[in-house]
Scaffold this motif. Sequence first.
Motif, PDB file in Angstrom:
ATOM      1  N   SER A   1      44.470  44.767  43.157  1.00 10.38           N
ATOM      2  CA  SER A   1      44.747  45.901  44.030  1.00 10.38           C
ATOM      3  C   SER A   1      45.649  45.436  45.164  1.00 10.38           C
ATOM      4  CB  SER A   1      43.448  46.491  44.595  1.00 10.38           C
ATOM      5  OG  SER A   1      43.722  47.589  45.449  1.00 10.38           O
ATOM      6  N   GLU A   2      46.832  46.048  45.284  1.00 13.42           N
ATOM      7  CA  GLU A   2      47.812  45.578  46.267  1.00 13.42           C
ATOM      8  C   GLU A   2      48.735  46.713  46.677  1.00 13.42           C
ATOM      9  OE1 GLU A   2      51.383  42.227  46.659  1.00 13.42           O
ATOM     10  OE2 GLU A   2      50.342  42.530  44.765  1.00 13.42           O
ATOM     11  N   ASN A   3      48.897  46.875  48.002  1.00 15.18           N
ATOM     12  CA  ASN A   3      49.829  47.861  48.528  1.00 15.18           C
ATOM     13  C   ASN A   3      50.120  47.502  49.976  1.00 15.18           C
ATOM     14  OD1 ASN A   3      51.451  50.032  49.041  1.00 15.18           O
ATOM     15  ND2 ASN A   3      49.799  51.553  49.041  1.00 15.18           N
ATOM     16  N   ASP A   4      51.146  46.690  50.199  1.00 19.10           N
ATOM     17  CA  ASP A   4      51.470  46.189  51.533  1.00 19.10           C
ATOM     18  C   ASP A   4      50.232  45.539  52.144  1.00 19.10           C
ATOM     19  OD1 ASP A   4      54.115  46.986  51.358  1.00 19.10           O
ATOM     20  OD2 ASP A   4      53.671  48.999  52.066  1.00 19.10           O
ATOM     21  N   ALA A   5      49.751  46.091  53.274  1.00 25.08           N
ATOM     22  CA  ALA A   5      48.579  45.509  53.933  1.00 25.08           C
ATOM     23  C   ALA A   5      47.274  46.100  53.423  1.00 25.08           C
ATOM     24  CB  ALA A   5      48.674  45.711  55.444  1.00 25.08           C
ATOM     25  N   GLU A   6      47.351  47.006  52.446  1.00 22.21           N
ATOM     26  CA  GLU A   6      46.151  47.596  51.870  1.00 22.21           C
ATOM     27  C   GLU A   6      45.866  46.905  50.535  1.00 22.21           C
ATOM     28  OE1 GLU A   6      44.345  49.647  53.581  1.00 22.21           O
ATOM     29  OE2 GLU A   6      45.803  49.621  55.195  1.00 22.21           O
ATOM     30  N   GLY A   7      44.906  47.447  49.844  1.00 22.05           N
ATOM     31  CA  GLY A   7      44.513  46.899  48.558  1.00 22.05           C
ATOM     32  C   GLY A   7      43.105  46.353  48.616  1.00 22.05           C
ATOM     33  N   ASN A   8      42.124  47.173  48.213  1.00 26.93           N
ATOM     34  CA  ASN A   8      40.718  46.801  48.288  1.00 26.93           C
ATOM     35  C   ASN A   8      40.068  46.914  46.912  1.00 26.93           C
ATOM     36  OD1 ASN A   8      40.840  46.671  51.218  1.00 26.93           O
ATOM     37  ND2 ASN A   8      40.860  48.912  51.175  1.00 26.93           N
ATOM     38  N   ILE A   9      39.043  46.097  46.694  1.00 21.68           N
ATOM     39  CA  ILE A   9      38.268  46.169  45.458  1.00 21.68           C
ATOM     40  C   ILE A   9      36.792  46.146  45.823  1.00 21.68           C
ATOM     41  CG2 ILE A   9      37.638  45.013  43.302  1.00 21.68           C
ATOM     42  CD1 ILE A   9      40.473  44.018  43.071  1.00 21.68           C
ATOM     43  N   TYR A  10      36.044  47.092  45.251  1.00 19.53           N
ATOM     44  CA  TYR A  10      34.601  47.179  45.464  1.00 19.53           C
ATOM     45  C   TYR A  10      33.923  47.219  44.100  1.00 19.53           C
ATOM     46  CZ  TYR A  10      30.037  49.279  46.353  1.00 19.53           C
ATOM     47  OH  TYR A  10      28.686  49.540  46.374  1.00 19.53           O
ATOM     48  N   ILE A  11      32.985  46.290  43.859  1.00 18.17           N
ATOM     49  CA  ILE A  11      32.257  46.237  42.595  1.00 18.17           C
ATOM     50  C   ILE A  11      30.766  46.298  42.902  1.00 18.17           C
ATOM     51  CG2 ILE A  11      31.743  44.876  40.538  1.00 18.17           C
ATOM     52  CD1 ILE A  11      34.547  43.663  40.760  1.00 18.17           C
ATOM     53  N   ALA A  12      30.121  47.343  42.394  1.00 14.84           N
ATOM     54  CA  ALA A  12      28.688  47.523  42.620  1.00 14.84           C
ATOM     55  C   ALA A  12      27.852  47.022  41.452  1.00 14.84           C
ATOM     56  CB  ALA A  12      28.378  48.996  42.872  1.00 14.84           C
ATOM     57  N   ASP A  13      28.415  47.113  40.232  1.00 14.10           N
ATOM     58  CA  ASP A  13      27.651  46.717  39.048  1.00 14.10           C
ATOM     59  C   ASP A  13      28.608  46.630  37.870  1.00 14.10           C
ATOM     60  OD1 ASP A  13      25.508  45.970  37.526  1.00 14.10           O
ATOM     61  OD2 ASP A  13      24.515  47.929  37.533  1.00 14.10           O
ATOM     62  N   GLY A  14      28.116  46.086  36.773  1.00 14.33           N
ATOM     63  CA  GLY A  14      28.916  45.948  35.570  1.00 14.33           C
ATOM     64  C   GLY A  14      28.767  44.568  34.970  1.00 14.33           C
ATOM     65  N   SER A  15      29.282  44.414  33.765  1.00 15.96           N
ATOM     66  CA  SER A  15      29.293  43.133  33.061  1.00 15.96           C
ATOM     67  C   SER A  15      30.751  42.758  32.797  1.00 15.96           C
ATOM     68  CB  SER A  15      28.514  43.249  31.744  1.00 15.96           C
ATOM     69  OG  SER A  15      28.597  42.057  30.992  1.00 15.96           O
ATOM     70  N   PHE A  16      31.145  41.543  33.222  1.00 11.07           N
ATOM     71  CA  PHE A  16      32.550  41.150  33.204  1.00 11.07           C
ATOM     72  C   PHE A  16      32.713  39.788  32.528  1.00 11.07           C
ATOM     73  CE2 PHE A  16      31.581  43.771  36.803  1.00 11.07           C
ATOM     74  CZ  PHE A  16      32.625  44.674  36.898  1.00 11.07           C
ATOM     75  N   THR A  17      33.478  39.759  31.450  1.00 10.55           N
ATOM     76  CA  THR A  17      33.897  38.514  30.815  1.00 10.55           C
ATOM     77  C   THR A  17      35.408  38.444  30.952  1.00 10.55           C
ATOM     78  OG1 THR A  17      32.043  38.579  29.247  1.00 10.55           O
ATOM     79  CG2 THR A  17      33.907  37.137  28.715  1.00 10.55           C
ATOM     80  N   ILE A  18      35.884  37.480  31.749  1.00 15.20           N
ATOM     81  CA  ILE A  18      37.288  37.469  32.149  1.00 15.20           C
ATOM     82  C   ILE A  18      37.919  36.129  31.823  1.00 15.20           C
ATOM     83  CG2 ILE A  18      38.850  37.493  34.139  1.00 15.20           C
ATOM     84  CD1 ILE A  18      36.901  39.463  35.474  1.00 15.20           C
ATOM     85  N   ASN A  19      39.061  36.181  31.135  1.00  7.49           N
ATOM     86  CA  ASN A  19      39.930  35.024  30.940  1.00  7.49           C
ATOM     87  C   ASN A  19      41.306  35.411  31.476  1.00  7.49           C
ATOM     88  OD1 ASN A  19      38.485  32.823  29.186  1.00  7.49           O
ATOM     89  ND2 ASN A  19      37.906  34.797  28.290  1.00  7.49           N
ATOM     90  N   ALA A  20      41.694  34.808  32.598  1.00  4.98           N
ATOM     91  CA  ALA A  20      42.926  35.196  33.275  1.00  4.98           C
ATOM     92  C   ALA A  20      43.748  33.963  33.613  1.00  4.98           C
ATOM     93  CB  ALA A  20      42.617  35.983  34.547  1.00  4.98           C
ATOM     94  N   LYS A  21      45.052  34.033  33.389  1.00  2.42           N
ATOM     95  CA  LYS A  21      45.915  32.907  33.723  1.00  2.42           C
ATOM     96  C   LYS A  21      46.245  32.851  35.210  1.00  2.42           C
ATOM     97  CE  LYS A  21      47.971  32.192  29.190  1.00  2.42           C
ATOM     98  NZ  LYS A  21      49.221  32.074  28.389  1.00  2.42           N
ATOM     99  N   SER A  22      45.983  33.928  35.935  1.00  2.00           N
ATOM    100  CA  SER A  22      46.131  33.916  37.384  1.00  2.00           C
ATOM    101  C   SER A  22      44.747  34.129  38.013  1.00  2.00           C
ATOM    102  CB  SER A  22      47.135  34.973  37.849  1.00  2.00           C
ATOM    103  OG  SER A  22      47.389  34.828  39.234  1.00  2.00           O
ATOM    104  N   ASP A  23      44.500  35.258  38.677  1.00  2.00           N
ATOM    105  CA  ASP A  23      43.212  35.492  39.347  1.00  2.00           C
ATOM    106  C   ASP A  23      42.274  36.324  38.484  1.00  2.00           C
ATOM    107  OD1 ASP A  23      44.316  34.192  41.494  1.00  2.00           O
ATOM    108  OD2 ASP A  23      44.784  36.025  42.604  1.00  2.00           O
ATOM    109  N   GLY A  24      40.980  36.043  38.630  1.00  2.00           N
ATOM    110  CA  GLY A  24      40.002  36.909  37.998  1.00  2.00           C
ATOM    111  C   GLY A  24      39.964  38.266  38.676  1.00  2.00           C
TER     112      GLY A  24
END
Length: 277
Positions: free
Chosen positions: A43-66
């Motif tokens: 999430s990115e927009n100049d000085a903004e960009g927020n992420i909120y995670i309350a629940d879920g199941s995440f399996t992540i393989n990322a070459k940059s950031d999770g």
Amino acid sequence: DDLKITGGTYTVTAALDAFEANDLIAVCGGSFTVSTNKDAFHSENDAEGNIYIADGSFTINAKSDGVQATAYLQIDGGTFEINSAEGLESTYVQINGGTISISASDDGINAANSDLVDYNYQYGITIAGGDWKVVAGGDGIDSNGNLTVSAGTTEVYCTGSGNGALDIGEGQEGEIRGSFSYTGGTLLAVGSDMLVTPQTGTYVLFGGQGALAGKRGASSSASSIVTKGSTLKVADGTKTLYTTTAAASGSYALFLDDDIASGTSYTLANGNSTTTA
């Protein structure tokens, strides 16, 4: 421009960011299996960009950031398996809950964003709950500002040279510009090079040379006192305070817990060997 997810099952293979929004990503449930050449959640927009995670199941393989948010990242719950260059990254990271395993070639959890130096944002990482295990080739937890630990169980391992399990501030040559505050919870930090100890709160340090006022130090032991795969036990002579299986080797172990008392001797059992502090 927001992306809100309340549930569902998602299997995503992406050349770029898998889930992306300008202003906000909010997730309160769902199952996610992500393989991407960039970020899994971004999430990115100049000085903004927020992420909120309350629940879920995440399996992540990322070459940059999770998970990467420009301004603010908050995790209240969920189960995470992240393999990436950097695990979690934002200007400010707030962790209130969840169960997460991060394997990162660079920093595990990182509070930094050079693009926001003109916006007077405060860098910081707060751990106020959850069950976290971080293994990183860079710094395990790296805040360009402050680090606060008040609850939860956190294990951090640094496997790379010239880095540390914990790092704070932006100063050089041992200078600390941020603060490291501990008021509760359990934290085990294992590494072999750079070391930062808290400025507030009682802790025990095995096999390393730390900083009495939160300054950086270097490990004083050339040999490992923690061996990957071994059973670690921290005890005070009468009872065991913490037991785990070491996720990586290291020549120091910093342990913070509600039961640590000033002036008491503690032992770290690493398989059949024991270190006293």
